[in-house]
Design a protein around this motif. Structure first.
Motif: not given
Length: 863
Positions: A517, A488, A324, A317-318, A481-483, A321, A292
């Motif tokens: 990314k 999400y 990702n 989620a961290d 991993y996307k919003k 992300q 992270q």
């Protein structure tokens, strides 16, 4: 060496010694068990054991919980280690094995009249605990006694699990072991590993696939991360060697530490590196925080994840992300019918005595657990606020994102492989004798495991290869991993696959499906790609992936970036200014249209040709005057004509050379100039003869006839003609192109054919001029009005000076400038003869006609 392997090898050696002692003392596995089988012990608080009786027992070693070490001392704590924080996916894997065994027992066609049992342990990843648990399974009760079996029924036939360190110990006792996540063991050739099988590909396939992926994207500078538990140390070294084979360098191999301060220093190393791609080796379950932080500091980092991450969907989620847009090479799991409903029913209400399920209930659902001692201990250690969850249903599938996880399919397949091997063995041996213990046929089971072959419910051909592994398809997945509008979301996209072709491994990648990314393919090189026009240069003091950029040498280009080599242009082409492409070389010669020298020489040649014609016309006009007669009219006429032709032959040197002009220009110049110098020589000789013949009684009077002058001209010129003819016969001049003297130019020139004949022609002219100069110098004091010795002396002095200076200049130049030097010498020497010999006479003929009389000539002679 891996610490776990060291411990395992030591324990295995001790067990093997006890095994030999047991063999020497007789078998201790009779129906009447020895005293150890009558001993009992209470189960420890953190003993995660699962047991079900059957005609044949399958042993299992799993890692569901993790180990944490405690400094504080509480009386109820385990004296050394504490197993806590279970991994729900790993627990589901254990449940998948139980599900597969129950499913086989319900089928009447696969193992008729035979039921499978199981004896499973969660070792918490501790190698010492693993050895104890394996020996406990062999012994048949919790007290582990090497080489003793307390089982009266359901002897263990084989093991299924994930602890690769147990393979050697099991090999000592001849037990087969089927792993679902340890392909590294396939590379071991020791006889103790002959009983090892796995439902994954050989690890070398993954290494070669990763290397192929690096080559595909031209990533030649990558990093490797391994956890501090040594689970990825050997893998990282093997991967490094495989990457080097494919000319991919490893910028760093960093083993993380349990000390965060040390990890912070290593974080700086990664942050300052040019590596944009980092490969994760080993099981990284304790280092999510590091990744992270790394992803926060370096947003352009792309991770190549270990296959063990294929079940990391439940993470926060961290971390999702952070990883990702990562890539992972993994076996894609297949759907297993009824597994989801089985896991849905796996909760504390129908499995109240499940020790791991208690931990899941506490850590994931914050519920009180029935085990009061464990509940008390957790309250001392953790600060989780729990509640009474009585009457609720808490299925573990709520914590699992995808039931087609490859691990589930692999362990499900491992159980069915074992069942099919048992079936074939029973058919071949006509069943199992009720009095025969399983340690009597486990050696046979190995042979049937190697030969097992069937088609599973997905249509996949299940057959072990020569290495003891399954050739299951490997896919390249892209984690996204996307919003979105609903929040999400996390999903994986199949973006490629691994194709096996005998001993070669190919990675087929669908680039248009991959999300990065930064929106574009990351660049992970030690140095920036060399631009076009440059090539890579490798200093000796750095790795072969790091390079400098060197501009292509003269005559070479590179039209692609990051080129290893520059390529030479064809002989008639030359690189452009940027050395990116080859362009035709410029052609150089004394052109009439583009070269100013040609205009200058043409003008001078025409000017002196006109002057020569004027002088010739003047001599013809004054043909019968005393001055013209005194200077031998025919010789003077011949000299003027030869000078005129010498001026005009300059045009053979101008323009683009062709074979005809190359043949004519040196020959014509040599002949016309030899006539000119021969005429001057004839004049000089006649001056000497006339001076001597004027004395009374001189015998030189008979040589005063004009015909002797003609003989001199013809004889001297004939020698030059002979030289030129021999030159043409032996090695005539020809048109040639000089491609190498000047960079980027093609010089169109005349190749003289033979330098010997060329310099012979020039040397002969020099000889004639030298003789004329010497003779003229000797009679230079004769009366001016009678002879021209003084003028001949000056003309030959000019001639010799010009040609002596011309030769070194001629030899030191090339191309059109070499021709220009020769033209300059021709024009200068001809102009010198013309000016020095004929201008004084023209001055008298035109400006001083009173001097052009016999009386004046006689007076000068008497003087």
């Amino acid at each position: 060496m891996d610490l776990l392997l060291i411990i395992s090898d030591v324990v295995s050696a001790v067990c093997y010694l006890l095994f030999l002692i047991g063999e020497s003392c007789g078998r201790r596995t009779s129906t009447s068990p020895p005293s150890p089988c009558r001993l009992s012990s209470n189960k420890a608080m953190f003993q995660y054991e699962y047991y079900q009786e059957g005609d044949i027992t399958i042993g299992g070693i799993f890692t569901v919980n993790h180990l944490i070490e405690y400094i504080q001392t509480y009386e109820i704590f385990h004296p050394r280690l504490l197993c806590t924080i279970p991994n729900v996916k790993n627990y589901a894997t254990l449940m998948t094995l139980i599900f597969a065994i129950d499913e086989i027992n319900k089928k009447s066609d696969l193992l008729p009249n035979i039921t499978l049992g199981y004896h499973l342990y969660d070792t918490c990843g501790d190698s010492i605990q693993s050895v104890q648990n394996v020996l406990s399974i062999m012994t048949g009760q919790q007290l582990e006694v090497p080489n003793y079996s307390c089982r009266k029924h359901g002897e263990v036939a084989a093991f299924i699990g994930d602890m690769f360190s147990m393979a050697q110990l099991l090999g000592i006792y001849g037990y087969s072991k089927i792993s679902y996540n340890d392909p590294d063991q396939l590379s071991r050739t020791n006889d103790l590993y002959r009983t090892f099988f796995t439902t994954t590909q050989h690890e070398d396939v993954r290494y070669m696939a990763i290397s192929g992926l690096m080559v595909h994207y031209k990533w030649d500078w990558v990093g490797i991360l391994t956890p501090f538990d040594n689970s990825g140390e050997a893998e990282a070294e093997k991967l490094r060697r495989q990457l080097n084979v494919h000319k991919v360098c490893v910028a760093f191999i960093i083993q993380l530490s349990s000390d965060w301060s040390i990890n912070s220093e290593k974080l700086n190393i990664i942050q300052n590196s040019n590596a944009r791609v980092i490969i994760i080796c080993g099981k990284f379950h304790l280092h999510y925080g590091f990744l992270q932080n790394l992803a926060f500091l370096r947003e352009n980092i792309t991770f190549i994840l270990h296959e063990s991450w294929s079940s990391a969907f439940h993470m926060g989620a961290d971390i999702l992300q952070a990883i990702n847009c990562s890539l992972i090479l993994t076996h894609v799991g297949q759907y297993i019918p009824d597994l989801e409903s089985f896991l849905d029913s796996t909760d504390v209400t129908n499995r109240p005595n499940d020790p791991i399920l208690e931990d899941i209930l506490y850590f994931y659902f914050a519920c009180f657990i029935p085990n009061e001692n464990k509940q008390f201990m957790f309250e001392k250690v953790y600060t989780i606020e729990v509640r009474n969850c009585t009457g609720g249903s808490y299925p573990i599938t709520s914590q699992i994102a995808r039931l087609t996880n490859p691990t589930f399919y692999q362990i499900y397949t491992a159980v069915y492989i074992l069942a099919h091997a048992l079936r074939e063995m029973m058919i071949t041996t006509k069943g199992i004798n009720n009095g025969e213990r399983t340690n009597g046929f486990r050696g046979k089971l190995q042979r049937f495991l190697r030969k097992v072959s069937y088609i599973d419910h997905t249509g996949q051909d299940i057959t072990f290869n020569k290495n003891g592994g399954l050739s299951l398809p490997i896919y390249l997945l892209n984690w996204i991993y996307k919003k979105e509008a609903s929040g999400y979301t996390f999903r994986t996209v199949d973006v490629g696959y691994v194709q096996l072709d005998e001993k070669q491994v190919f990675v087929i990648v669908f680039d248009d499906k991959i999300q990065w990314k930064t929106g574009k393919i990351p660049q992970s090189q030690c140095t920036e790609a060399c631009p076009t026009g440059y090539r890579k240069a490798y200093p000796k003091h750095i790795q072969f992936c790091c390079n400098d950029c060197a501009q292509c040498s003269a005559g070479e280009i590179s039209n692609v970036s990051d080129s290893e080599h520059c390529y030479k242009c064809p002989d008639d082409e030359w690189p452009d200014e940027k050395k990116v492409r080859c362009i035709p070389k410029s052609v150089e010669f004394l052109s009439y249209t583009t070269d100013i020298l040609t205009s200058v020489f043409s003008s001078i040649s025409l000017f002196f040709s006109v002057i020569t014609l004027i002088i010739l016309r003047t001599f013809i006009f004054f043909w019968d005057t005393p001055l013209v007669k005194a200077n031998n009219r025919i010789v003077s006429f011949t000299l003027l004509v030869s000078i005129l032709l010498s001026f005009l032959c300059v045009f053979l040197f101008l323009g683009r050379p062709v074979d005809v002009t190359c043949l004519l220009r040196q020959i014509s110049f040599g002949f016309f100039f030899s006539v000119s110098v021969s005429s001057v020589l004839a004049k000089t000789i006649m001056v000497c003869i006339v001076f001597r013949a004027t004395r009374p009684g001189s015998s030189w009077k008979k040589w005063m006839e004009a015909k002797y002058s003609y003989y001199v001209i013809v004889t001297c010129s004939s020698i030059q003609v002979l030289i030129c003819v021999l030159w043409l016969l032996v090695s005539p001049p020809y048109q040639d192109a000089d491609l190498y003297s000047y960079l980027g130019k093609i010089i169109i020139e005349c190749n003289e054919g033979s330098d010997i004949w060329f310099y012979s022609m020039l040397g002969y002219l020099g000889l004639l001029a030298a003789v004329s100069f010497v003779l003229a110098f000797m009679v230079r004091t004769l009366p001016d009005s009678f002879n021209e010795a003084k003028y001949i002396t000056f003309s030959m002095l000019v001639f010799c000076s010009v040609w002596i200076a011309m030769i070194p200049a001629y030899l030191s130049t090339k191309g059109k400038y070499m021709v220009a030097v020769e033209i300059f010498a021709i024009l200068t020497s001809c102009a010198g003869i013309l000016v020095c010999i004929f201008f004084p006479k023209c001055y008298i003929l035109i400006m001083k006609p009173e001097l052009n009389c016999r009386k004046q000539l006689v007076e000068k002679l008497n003087y």
